[in-house]
Design a protein around this motif. Structure first.
Motif, PDB file in Angstrom:
ATOM      1  N   ASP A  41       5.489  -5.150   3.561  1.00  0.00           N
ATOM      2  CA  ASP A  41       6.155  -5.130   2.250  1.00  0.00           C
ATOM      3  C   ASP A  41       5.678  -3.945   1.423  1.00  0.00           C
ATOM      4  O   ASP A  41       6.482  -3.218   0.833  1.00  0.00           O
ATOM      5  CB  ASP A  41       5.858  -6.417   1.467  1.00  0.00           C
ATOM      6  CG  ASP A  41       6.547  -7.648   2.021  1.00  0.00           C
ATOM      7  OD1 ASP A  41       7.422  -7.526   2.897  1.00  0.00           O
ATOM      8  OD2 ASP A  41       6.190  -8.758   1.558  1.00  0.00           O
ATOM      9  N   ILE A  42       4.373  -3.766   1.364  1.00  0.00           N
ATOM     10  CA  ILE A  42       3.794  -2.692   0.540  1.00  0.00           C
ATOM     11  C   ILE A  42       4.108  -1.324   1.145  1.00  0.00           C
ATOM     12  O   ILE A  42       4.505  -0.398   0.438  1.00  0.00           O
ATOM     13  CB  ILE A  42       2.274  -2.898   0.366  1.00  0.00           C
ATOM     14  CG1 ILE A  42       1.995  -4.222  -0.353  1.00  0.00           C
ATOM     15  CG2 ILE A  42       1.629  -1.720  -0.361  1.00  0.00           C
ATOM     16  CD1 ILE A  42       2.727  -4.391  -1.682  1.00  0.00           C
ATOM     17  N   ALA A  43       3.952  -1.179   2.445  1.00  0.00           N
ATOM     18  CA  ALA A  43       4.217   0.111   3.098  1.00  0.00           C
ATOM     19  C   ALA A  43       5.655   0.556   2.884  1.00  0.00           C
ATOM     20  O   ALA A  43       5.921   1.746   2.694  1.00  0.00           O
ATOM     21  CB  ALA A  43       3.893   0.017   4.586  1.00  0.00           C
ATOM     22  N   ASP A  44       6.577  -0.395   2.891  1.00  0.00           N
ATOM     23  CA  ASP A  44       7.991  -0.037   2.713  1.00  0.00           C
ATOM     24  C   ASP A  44       8.271   0.621   1.367  1.00  0.00           C
ATOM     25  O   ASP A  44       9.241   1.369   1.226  1.00  0.00           O
ATOM     26  CB  ASP A  44       8.888  -1.264   2.880  1.00  0.00           C
ATOM     27  CG  ASP A  44       9.197  -1.566   4.340  1.00  0.00           C
ATOM     28  OD1 ASP A  44       8.757  -0.794   5.221  1.00  0.00           O
ATOM     29  OD2 ASP A  44       9.871  -2.581   4.596  1.00  0.00           O
ATOM     30  N   LEU A  45       7.415   0.396   0.391  1.00  0.00           N
ATOM     31  CA  LEU A  45       7.594   1.031  -0.916  1.00  0.00           C
ATOM     32  C   LEU A  45       7.427   2.550  -0.841  1.00  0.00           C
ATOM     33  O   LEU A  45       7.929   3.278  -1.698  1.00  0.00           O
ATOM     34  CB  LEU A  45       6.594   0.461  -1.934  1.00  0.00           C
ATOM     35  CG  LEU A  45       6.703  -1.030  -2.231  1.00  0.00           C
ATOM     36  CD1 LEU A  45       5.547  -1.472  -3.137  1.00  0.00           C
ATOM     37  CD2 LEU A  45       8.045  -1.345  -2.866  1.00  0.00           C
ATOM     38  N   ARG A  70      -2.426   5.234  -5.775  1.00  0.00           N
ATOM     39  CA  ARG A  70      -1.119   4.732  -6.228  1.00  0.00           C
ATOM     40  C   ARG A  70      -0.882   3.316  -5.736  1.00  0.00           C
ATOM     41  O   ARG A  70      -0.379   2.470  -6.482  1.00  0.00           O
ATOM     42  CB  ARG A  70       0.010   5.635  -5.714  1.00  0.00           C
ATOM     43  CG  ARG A  70       0.139   6.922  -6.493  1.00  0.00           C
ATOM     44  CD  ARG A  70       1.214   7.820  -5.932  1.00  0.00           C
ATOM     45  NE  ARG A  70       2.496   7.160  -5.829  1.00  0.00           N
ATOM     46  CZ  ARG A  70       3.482   7.578  -5.027  1.00  0.00           C
ATOM     47  NH1 ARG A  70       3.316   8.647  -4.257  1.00  0.00           N
ATOM     48  NH2 ARG A  70       4.622   6.935  -4.991  1.00  0.00           N
ATOM     49  N   MET A  71      -1.231   3.057  -4.479  1.00  0.00           N
ATOM     50  CA  MET A  71      -1.050   1.712  -3.941  1.00  0.00           C
ATOM     51  C   MET A  71      -1.864   0.694  -4.726  1.00  0.00           C
ATOM     52  O   MET A  71      -1.372  -0.389  -5.030  1.00  0.00           O
ATOM     53  CB  MET A  71      -1.432   1.648  -2.463  1.00  0.00           C
ATOM     54  CG  MET A  71      -0.411   2.194  -1.526  1.00  0.00           C
ATOM     55  SD  MET A  71      -0.958   1.929   0.184  1.00  0.00           S
ATOM     56  CE  MET A  71       0.439   2.587   1.059  1.00  0.00           C
ATOM     57  N   VAL A  72      -3.098   1.046  -5.057  1.00  0.00           N
ATOM     58  CA  VAL A  72      -3.941   0.144  -5.843  1.00  0.00           C
ATOM     59  C   VAL A  72      -3.281  -0.123  -7.193  1.00  0.00           C
ATOM     60  O   VAL A  72      -3.134  -1.279  -7.615  1.00  0.00           O
ATOM     61  CB  VAL A  72      -5.360   0.726  -6.025  1.00  0.00           C
ATOM     62  CG1 VAL A  72      -6.142  -0.060  -7.066  1.00  0.00           C
ATOM     63  CG2 VAL A  72      -6.103   0.742  -4.693  1.00  0.00           C
ATOM     64  N   ARG A  73      -2.867   0.935  -7.860  1.00  0.00           N
ATOM     65  CA  ARG A  73      -2.225   0.786  -9.169  1.00  0.00           C
ATOM     66  C   ARG A  73      -0.941  -0.042  -9.068  1.00  0.00           C
ATOM     67  O   ARG A  73      -0.705  -0.953  -9.862  1.00  0.00           O
ATOM     68  CB  ARG A  73      -1.938   2.164  -9.763  1.00  0.00           C
ATOM     69  CG  ARG A  73      -1.388   2.128 -11.185  1.00  0.00           C
ATOM     70  CD  ARG A  73      -1.014   3.503 -11.708  1.00  0.00           C
ATOM     71  NE  ARG A  73       0.105   4.050 -10.944  1.00  0.00           N
ATOM     72  CZ  ARG A  73       0.041   5.172 -10.225  1.00  0.00           C
ATOM     73  NH1 ARG A  73      -1.053   5.879 -10.173  1.00  0.00           N
ATOM     74  NH2 ARG A  73       1.101   5.600  -9.552  1.00  0.00           N
ATOM     75  N   ASP A  74      -0.123   0.259  -8.063  1.00  0.00           N
ATOM     76  CA  ASP A  74       1.143  -0.453  -7.899  1.00  0.00           C
ATOM     77  C   ASP A  74       0.926  -1.921  -7.542  1.00  0.00           C
ATOM     78  O   ASP A  74       1.635  -2.797  -8.047  1.00  0.00           O
ATOM     79  CB  ASP A  74       2.007   0.242  -6.839  1.00  0.00           C
ATOM     80  CG  ASP A  74       2.464   1.634  -7.270  1.00  0.00           C
ATOM     81  OD1 ASP A  74       2.352   1.961  -8.474  1.00  0.00           O
ATOM     82  OD2 ASP A  74       2.914   2.396  -6.393  1.00  0.00           O
ATOM     83  N   LEU A  75      -0.048  -2.200  -6.688  1.00  0.00           N
ATOM     84  CA  LEU A  75      -0.350  -3.595  -6.345  1.00  0.00           C
ATOM     85  C   LEU A  75      -0.845  -4.370  -7.559  1.00  0.00           C
ATOM     86  O   LEU A  75      -0.472  -5.527  -7.756  1.00  0.00           O
ATOM     87  CB  LEU A  75      -1.396  -3.662  -5.237  1.00  0.00           C
ATOM     88  CG  LEU A  75      -0.859  -3.756  -3.826  1.00  0.00           C
ATOM     89  CD1 LEU A  75      -1.960  -3.540  -2.814  1.00  0.00           C
ATOM     90  CD2 LEU A  75      -0.183  -5.078  -3.597  1.00  0.00           C
TER      91      LEU A  75
END
Length: 163
Positions: free
Chosen positions: A74-78, A119-124
């Motif tokens: 799910d996260i990688a698809d972003l 970015r992933m940390v912030r987005d999560l």
């Protein structure tokens, strides 16, 4: 995603037919499909590290289900259309050797340049409604060595060597 693939093919001049691969026979895929598979695998590894590092359960997916990495997917698809797919097409367009190897280097550079992990940390945190000032964990982290629990975050260099 089909439009993203078509746009990347047009941008790079790489022939694109369709996404096709055999998970049991990587080498039977076309160079672009090998590069896409390798780029996705790299992205999944990065997403898995971030998801697990933040204490989320990788298996509890929202879009993807039925695998121990559903939330990772799910996260990688972003970020796949922005980073992994262009990297794969660039790797094949460069024609500098095995696309699966070249794409990993391109992915590494893109992850650093675009500060993807941050970015992933912030987005999560945003997606999961985690307050900015919330620590990742208040648990005391420990290391494991043989059958002994050892505190992490300690410089053991001054202690005698353990065997």
């Amino acid at each position: 995603m089909k439009k993203v693939y078509a746009a990347e093919a047009a941008r790079t001049g790489v022939y694109w037919d369709r996404r096709s691969y055999d998970p049991n026979d990587f080498d039977s895929s076309s160079p672009i499909n090998q590069a896409l598979t390798a780029a996705s695998a790299a992205l999944y590894g990065i997403a898995h590290a971030v998801v697990a590092g933040m204490g989320f359960v990788p298996a509890l997916g929202i879009i993807h289900t039925g695998t121990d990495r559903s939330f990772v997917y799910d996260i990688a698809d972003l970020y796949k259309a922005e980073i992994a797919i262009p990297a794969a097409f660039d790797a094949v367009a460069r024609n500098e050797g095995q696309p699966a190897i070249v794409v990993r280097r391109i992915m590494r550079d893109a992850v650093v340049e675009r500060r993807l992990m941050q970015r992933m940390v912030r987005d999560l945190k945003f997606v999961m409604s985690v307050p900015e000032d919330e620590p990742f964990s208040d648990a005391e982290l420990m290391l494991w060595s043989e059958l002994e629990v050892i505190a992490s975050g300690v410089n053991w260099a001054d202690d005698e060597v353990r065997t």
